[in-house]
Design an enzyme around this catalytic site. Sequence first.
Site, mmCIF file in Angstrom:
data_model
loop_
_atom_site.group_PDB
_atom_site.id
_atom_site.type_symbol
_atom_site.label_atom_id
_atom_site.label_comp_id
_atom_site.label_asym_id
_atom_site.label_seq_id
_atom_site.Cartn_x
_atom_site.Cartn_y
_atom_site.Cartn_z
ATOM 1 N N CYS A 170 0.800 -1.196 0.000
ATOM 2 C CA CYS A 170 0.000 0.000 0.000
ATOM 3 C C CYS A 170 0.851 1.272 0.000
ATOM 4 O O CYS A 170 0.751 2.081 0.929
ATOM 5 C CB CYS A 170 -0.884 -0.057 1.244
ATOM 6 S SG CYS A 170 -2.506 0.517 0.894
ATOM 7 N N GLU A 171 1.743 1.382 -0.960
ATOM 8 C CA GLU A 171 2.551 2.596 -1.113
ATOM 9 C C GLU A 171 2.804 2.807 -2.597
ATOM 10 O O GLU A 171 3.062 1.840 -3.321
ATOM 11 C CB GLU A 171 3.910 2.455 -0.393
ATOM 12 C CG GLU A 171 3.775 2.390 1.097
ATOM 13 C CD GLU A 171 5.032 2.819 1.853
ATOM 14 O OE1 GLU A 171 5.870 3.527 1.279
ATOM 15 O OE2 GLU A 171 5.132 2.416 3.023
#
Length: 417
Positions: free
Chosen positions: A336-337
């Site tokens: 999640c980046e």
Amino acid sequence: MQSTHSLPVDPDRLHAIAGKWGTPTYVYLEDMIRVRCQLLQGLFPDFPVSWLYAVKANDNPHILKIIANEGFGFDTVSTEEVLLCLNIGTNPNKIFYTENNMTDAEMHDAAKQGVVLNIGSLGRLKSFCEAYPKSECSIRIKPDISDGHHAKVDTGNQDSKFGIRLDLLSEAVSIAGEYQVQISGIHAHIGSGIREPENLLTEIEVLLTASEKLDDLKFINFGGGMPIPYKINERSFDLNRFAEMASDRFRSFLGEMSRPFSFFFEPGRWVVGPAGILLTQVNTVKDQGRKLFLGTDTGFNHLLRPALYDAYHEIVNISADPDTGTQNYHVAGNICESGDILGLDRTLPESRPGDHLAILDAGAYGMTMASHYNRRALPAEVLITKEGFHKTIRKRKTPDETVDEFLNDTGMIRLDE
Ligand SMILES: Cc1ncc(COP(=O)(O)O)c(C=O)c1O
């Protein structure tokens, strides 16, 4: 053209492994590791050169056993790495422990284990000498030479945190002398993924010169850092040429020597890097307007090098028909980046969800730098043995097992128990 760097293994094998073990899975080639160890060992036939493998590159104990079996000792940097090497049956005198901001407890562990302790600061040297007078140790110096594939792994430059300043060498000698501790070894490591072989030759020169100040010296360790090409057109480090030039210098140095003496190198990446592949599966193909993404089931939690160092790893689609058209993709991970990109602007055959991708040259600093970020499980690891068998050398935990382990470690219990 989808890829310029060839797969070191038949894609059918990789399909079979993906079929049985699923993805993400690291795959290692025993044959290649052995051949690379043997190549290194053949470089200096006329000199007392021994090889240590830098455990941090890939510390799977099955890999360590293969490398030990090829006659290598180990370069370690923590109590845990030392324990791992002892556990596979390594004699402590073949374990070199380069400390870096070590604690007293770690120093006492190293002394008890009988490994060769390589000390990188005057403060630690003094505390070692106070605790273990009349013993011996090695010291790491800061040679003030800058190299490495990225600033984050450039370890020998003037501003580096590693090693004892050269101008403080006499002070090191007098501290050791005060406690009758023999400085039996001197070491430096200028960086990982050295770009200029000349820098390694300069480092050799610096160490040979520094050694003249050390009367009890028995060995010099020149560190690791030999690079591998990650891209096809990358200039590769000419090891034979390097060995020839270093040999000239070793000859003149040893010519003046009347006592037994040895040299060490401690490569990691060169030994295992090209012998590892991270197998992953495409889960999503997504057109974001200006960019077309291939979304995979791995990410920087499993292969950190692209995110940490902007490192390039060749990516091959082993499922797609090579005769279909190609597309330009950004190969992205599932973390999640937005920085979780494994390959930018890659020309690959038309790819579909379910396709398998092989991320090449992932044998070094791949699994050892993997984490549970986003609480995801670590990849499985599979070894293609020299006999051609596929052997599990680390199983992947299920999501349930991963969370169970975490709850257990944090002292929590599962709500459903
Ligand atoms: C002290 C030391 N020796 C050896 C190595 C191995 O470097 P490489 O994997 O580039 O050969 C490292 C890696 O950073 C290191 O810190």
